[in-house]
Motif scaffolding. Sequence first.
Motif, PDB file in Angstrom:
ATOM      1  N   ALA A 115       0.984  -1.145   0.127  1.00  0.00           N
ATOM      2  CA  ALA A 115       0.189   0.166   0.109  1.00  0.00           C
ATOM      3  C   ALA A 115       0.766   1.312   0.021  1.00  0.00           C
ATOM      4  CB  ALA A 115      -0.638  -0.569   1.155  1.00  0.00           C
ATOM      5  N   PRO A 116       0.190   2.533  -0.426  1.00  0.00           N
ATOM      6  CA  PRO A 116       1.173   3.291  -0.197  1.00  0.00           C
ATOM      7  C   PRO A 116       1.972   4.445   1.256  1.00  0.00           C
ATOM      8  CG  PRO A 116      -1.112   3.716  -1.681  1.00  0.00           C
ATOM      9  CD  PRO A 116      -0.861   2.270  -1.390  1.00  0.00           C
ATOM     10  N   VAL A 117       0.877   3.435   2.296  1.00  0.00           N
ATOM     11  CA  VAL A 117       0.958   3.618   3.446  1.00  0.00           C
ATOM     12  C   VAL A 117       0.975   2.525   4.325  1.00  0.00           C
ATOM     13  CG1 VAL A 117       0.911   4.576   5.583  1.00  0.00           C
ATOM     14  CG2 VAL A 117       0.481   6.794   3.544  1.00  0.00           C
ATOM     15  N   THR A 118       2.638   1.621   5.039  1.00  0.00           N
ATOM     16  CA  THR A 118       2.605   1.242   5.828  1.00  0.00           C
ATOM     17  C   THR A 118       3.213   0.767   7.133  1.00  0.00           C
ATOM     18  OG1 THR A 118       4.517   0.253   4.595  1.00  0.00           O
ATOM     19  CG2 THR A 118       2.677  -1.244   3.755  1.00  0.00           C
ATOM     20  N   VAL A 119       1.818   1.118   7.981  1.00  0.00           N
ATOM     21  CA  VAL A 119       2.816   0.303   9.385  1.00  0.00           C
ATOM     22  C   VAL A 119       2.453  -0.545  10.314  1.00  0.00           C
ATOM     23  CG1 VAL A 119       1.748   1.642  11.555  1.00  0.00           C
ATOM     24  CG2 VAL A 119       1.475   2.868   9.404  1.00  0.00           C
ATOM     25  N   ALA A 120       3.845  -0.877  11.120  1.00  0.00           N
ATOM     26  CA  ALA A 120       3.719  -1.876  11.583  1.00  0.00           C
ATOM     27  C   ALA A 120       3.594  -1.861  13.065  1.00  0.00           C
ATOM     28  CB  ALA A 120       4.649  -3.322  11.384  1.00  0.00           C
ATOM     29  N   LEU A 121       3.995  -2.676  14.318  1.00  0.00           N
ATOM     30  CA  LEU A 121       3.227  -2.665  15.120  1.00  0.00           C
ATOM     31  C   LEU A 121       4.326  -3.966  16.617  1.00  0.00           C
ATOM     32  CD1 LEU A 121      -0.449  -2.756  16.519  1.00  0.00           C
ATOM     33  CD2 LEU A 121       1.134  -0.907  15.537  1.00  0.00           C
ATOM     34  N   GLY A 122       5.289  -2.607  16.753  1.00  0.00           N
ATOM     35  CA  GLY A 122       6.557  -3.653  17.316  1.00  0.00           C
ATOM     36  C   GLY A 122       7.653  -4.368  16.986  1.00  0.00           C
ATOM     37  N   PRO A 123       8.056  -4.857  17.571  1.00  0.00           N
ATOM     38  CA  PRO A 123       8.892  -6.000  17.006  1.00  0.00           C
ATOM     39  C   PRO A 123       9.494  -6.571  15.660  1.00  0.00           C
ATOM     40  CG  PRO A 123       8.990  -6.633  18.835  1.00  0.00           C
ATOM     41  CD  PRO A 123       7.858  -5.852  19.032  1.00  0.00           C
ATOM     42  N   GLY A 124      10.116  -6.697  14.701  1.00  0.00           N
ATOM     43  CA  GLY A 124      10.168  -7.682  13.784  1.00  0.00           C
ATOM     44  C   GLY A 124      10.026  -7.251  12.807  1.00  0.00           C
ATOM     45  N   PHE A 125      10.465  -5.659  12.685  1.00  0.00           N
ATOM     46  CA  PHE A 125      10.390  -5.073  11.096  1.00  0.00           C
ATOM     47  C   PHE A 125      10.901  -4.263  11.066  1.00  0.00           C
ATOM     48  CE2 PHE A 125       5.905  -6.393  12.807  1.00  0.00           C
ATOM     49  CZ  PHE A 125       5.565  -6.962  11.052  1.00  0.00           C
ATOM     50  N   VAL A 126      11.910  -3.659  10.402  1.00  0.00           N
ATOM     51  CA  VAL A 126      12.364  -2.313  10.190  1.00  0.00           C
ATOM     52  C   VAL A 126      11.958  -0.872   9.373  1.00  0.00           C
ATOM     53  CG1 VAL A 126      14.567  -1.468   9.194  1.00  0.00           C
ATOM     54  CG2 VAL A 126      14.640  -3.547   9.872  1.00  0.00           C
ATOM     55  N   ALA A 127      11.691  -0.014   9.445  1.00  0.00           N
ATOM     56  CA  ALA A 127      11.251   0.808   9.408  1.00  0.00           C
ATOM     57  C   ALA A 127      12.004   2.323   7.817  1.00  0.00           C
ATOM     58  CB  ALA A 127      10.684   2.373  10.167  1.00  0.00           C
ATOM     59  N   GLY A 128      11.024   2.022   7.103  1.00  0.00           N
ATOM     60  CA  GLY A 128      12.184   2.325   6.240  1.00  0.00           C
ATOM     61  C   GLY A 128      12.747   1.258   5.102  1.00  0.00           C
ATOM     62  N   GLU A 129      12.480   0.050   5.448  1.00  0.00           N
ATOM     63  CA  GLU A 129      12.659  -0.875   4.763  1.00  0.00           C
ATOM     64  C   GLU A 129      11.475  -2.119   4.557  1.00  0.00           C
ATOM     65  OE1 GLU A 129      16.535  -2.960   5.619  1.00  0.00           O
ATOM     66  OE2 GLU A 129      17.174  -1.256   5.906  1.00  0.00           O
ATOM     67  N   ASP A 130      10.716  -2.565   5.733  1.00  0.00           N
ATOM     68  CA  ASP A 130      10.038  -3.650   5.464  1.00  0.00           C
ATOM     69  C   ASP A 130       8.670  -2.572   5.347  1.00  0.00           C
ATOM     70  OD1 ASP A 130      11.469  -5.272   6.302  1.00  0.00           O
ATOM     71  OD2 ASP A 130      11.716  -4.831   8.027  1.00  0.00           O
ATOM     72  N   VAL A 131       8.728  -1.347   6.208  1.00  0.00           N
ATOM     73  CA  VAL A 131       7.380  -0.837   6.301  1.00  0.00           C
ATOM     74  C   VAL A 131       7.803   0.769   6.188  1.00  0.00           C
ATOM     75  CG1 VAL A 131       5.743  -2.681   7.044  1.00  0.00           C
ATOM     76  CG2 VAL A 131       7.488  -1.160   8.546  1.00  0.00           C
ATOM     77  N   ASP A 132       7.200   1.707   6.296  1.00  0.00           N
ATOM     78  CA  ASP A 132       7.177   3.293   6.153  1.00  0.00           C
ATOM     79  C   ASP A 132       6.924   3.794   7.808  1.00  0.00           C
ATOM     80  OD1 ASP A 132       6.611   3.764   2.875  1.00  0.00           O
ATOM     81  OD2 ASP A 132       4.993   2.966   3.756  1.00  0.00           O
ATOM     82  N   GLN A 149      13.071   5.493  10.871  1.00  0.00           N
ATOM     83  CA  GLN A 149      13.970   4.732  10.776  1.00  0.00           C
ATOM     84  C   GLN A 149      14.576   3.761  12.258  1.00  0.00           C
ATOM     85  OE1 GLN A 149      16.060   5.043   7.768  1.00  0.00           O
ATOM     86  NE2 GLN A 149      14.194   6.359   7.183  1.00  0.00           N
ATOM     87  N   GLY A 150      14.164   2.580  11.324  1.00  0.00           N
ATOM     88  CA  GLY A 150      15.246   1.586  12.308  1.00  0.00           C
ATOM     89  C   GLY A 150      13.659   0.404  13.078  1.00  0.00           C
ATOM     90  N   SER A 151      13.809  -0.027  14.104  1.00  0.00           N
ATOM     91  CA  SER A 151      12.809  -0.807  14.540  1.00  0.00           C
ATOM     92  C   SER A 151      12.704  -0.381  15.985  1.00  0.00           C
ATOM     93  CB  SER A 151      13.754  -2.198  14.699  1.00  0.00           C
ATOM     94  OG  SER A 151      14.440  -2.438  13.496  1.00  0.00           O
ATOM     95  N   ALA A 152      11.415  -1.234  16.391  1.00  0.00           N
ATOM     96  CA  ALA A 152      10.998  -0.742  17.921  1.00  0.00           C
ATOM     97  C   ALA A 152      11.574  -1.842  18.868  1.00  0.00           C
ATOM     98  CB  ALA A 152      10.121  -1.358  17.447  1.00  0.00           C
ATOM     99  N   ILE A 153      12.271  -1.682  20.192  1.00  0.00           N
ATOM    100  CA  ILE A 153      12.529  -2.391  20.573  1.00  0.00           C
ATOM    101  C   ILE A 153      13.111  -3.899  21.143  1.00  0.00           C
ATOM    102  CG2 ILE A 153      12.895  -3.021  23.393  1.00  0.00           C
ATOM    103  CD1 ILE A 153      12.059   0.563  23.778  1.00  0.00           C
ATOM    104  N   LYS A 154      13.573  -4.487  21.092  1.00  0.00           N
ATOM    105  CA  LYS A 154      13.663  -5.588  21.214  1.00  0.00           C
ATOM    106  C   LYS A 154      12.246  -6.552  21.812  1.00  0.00           C
ATOM    107  CE  LYS A 154      17.707  -7.427  18.402  1.00  0.00           C
ATOM    108  NZ  LYS A 154      19.351  -7.999  18.895  1.00  0.00           N
ATOM    109  N   ASN A 155      12.173  -7.545  22.012  1.00  0.00           N
ATOM    110  CA  ASN A 155      10.721  -8.265  23.147  1.00  0.00           C
ATOM    111  C   ASN A 155      12.065  -8.750  23.764  1.00  0.00           C
ATOM    112  OD1 ASN A 155       8.744  -9.657  24.201  1.00  0.00           O
ATOM    113  ND2 ASN A 155       9.153 -10.973  23.105  1.00  0.00           N
ATOM    114  N   THR A 156      11.417  -8.488  25.331  1.00  0.00           N
ATOM    115  CA  THR A 156      11.983  -8.909  26.429  1.00  0.00           C
ATOM    116  C   THR A 156      12.029 -10.414  26.843  1.00  0.00           C
ATOM    117  OG1 THR A 156      10.887  -7.552  27.530  1.00  0.00           O
ATOM    118  CG2 THR A 156      12.688  -6.586  27.063  1.00  0.00           C
ATOM    119  N   GLY A 157      10.486 -10.182  26.688  1.00  0.00           N
ATOM    120  CA  GLY A 157       9.432 -11.552  26.935  1.00  0.00           C
ATOM    121  C   GLY A 157       8.556 -11.332  28.318  1.00  0.00           C
ATOM    122  N   ILE A 158       9.406 -10.104  28.542  1.00  0.00           N
ATOM    123  CA  ILE A 158       8.397  -9.954  30.364  1.00  0.00           C
ATOM    124  C   ILE A 158       7.275  -8.999  30.372  1.00  0.00           C
ATOM    125  CG2 ILE A 158       9.070  -8.659  31.885  1.00  0.00           C
ATOM    126  CD1 ILE A 158      12.219  -9.163  31.818  1.00  0.00           C
TER     127      ILE A 158
END
Length: 270
Positions: A115-132, A149-158
Amino acid sequence: MEKLVIVRGGGDIASGTIYKLYQCGFPVLVLEIPNPSAIRRKVSFSEAVYEGSQTVEKVTCTRVNNLQEAVSLLEEGKLPLLVDPAGECIRELKPTTVVDAILAKKNLGTTKEMAPVTVALGPGFVAGEDVDAVIETMRGHSLGRVIYQGSAIKNTGIPGKIAGYDRERVIKSPADGILRNIRRITDTVKKNEVIAVVETKEETVPVKATIDGLLRGLIRDGYPVTRGFKIADIDPRISEYENCFTISDKARCIAGGVLEAICHLNGGNL
């Protein structure tokens, strides 16, 4: 349909975003898998997969059987859910925005080309590469922050801490098998009380409450689970009964980040 947003995922965090966008006037289509495993089922639109419809804070989401039914409901200003785990309908509908709210902690196939605009929630994605844009989902100072630009904080499992409890709040399956619920969401439970059992091939394994509190989340009775699979959530604040039926502060904060990203990436032209 010019502002169509397709949201992949309908769990409790995703439902906060779905609710926010729908209330702001966006036509929204929810995509789900055939057997979603939401824990906070009372506030998850994904329950429409099983029940045919699900109402969260007076907004009703209805399961449809095909793309034609989805379009018909969208044109009526309603909120449809379609079982489409691969997102096959995205190419045909050509939405202006795709939001990946699966929260799998990894990318299950969402790309900027969808899509023209793509958004992702949480870790596992790189903004600017995988999604906007990526929305931070970790509780704390940056919760809901939009990352371009970049990613969300990695999942800590806590899990996030509530009333001094974090890991203890979440209950995981003690074995592989079929979950059979004894207690239900909204019940007050005591530590070590049996709230469910897991039926394995050899035995029946009890699932015990880890703390005193309010059973805020519990996956569906009869769901096949594996050892370590998250199955329940206890809120130590027994007085917070209404929280079982309302979107959480975390989900609302993340939803605000999604709305901000969509407005920003469209240049405010909505």
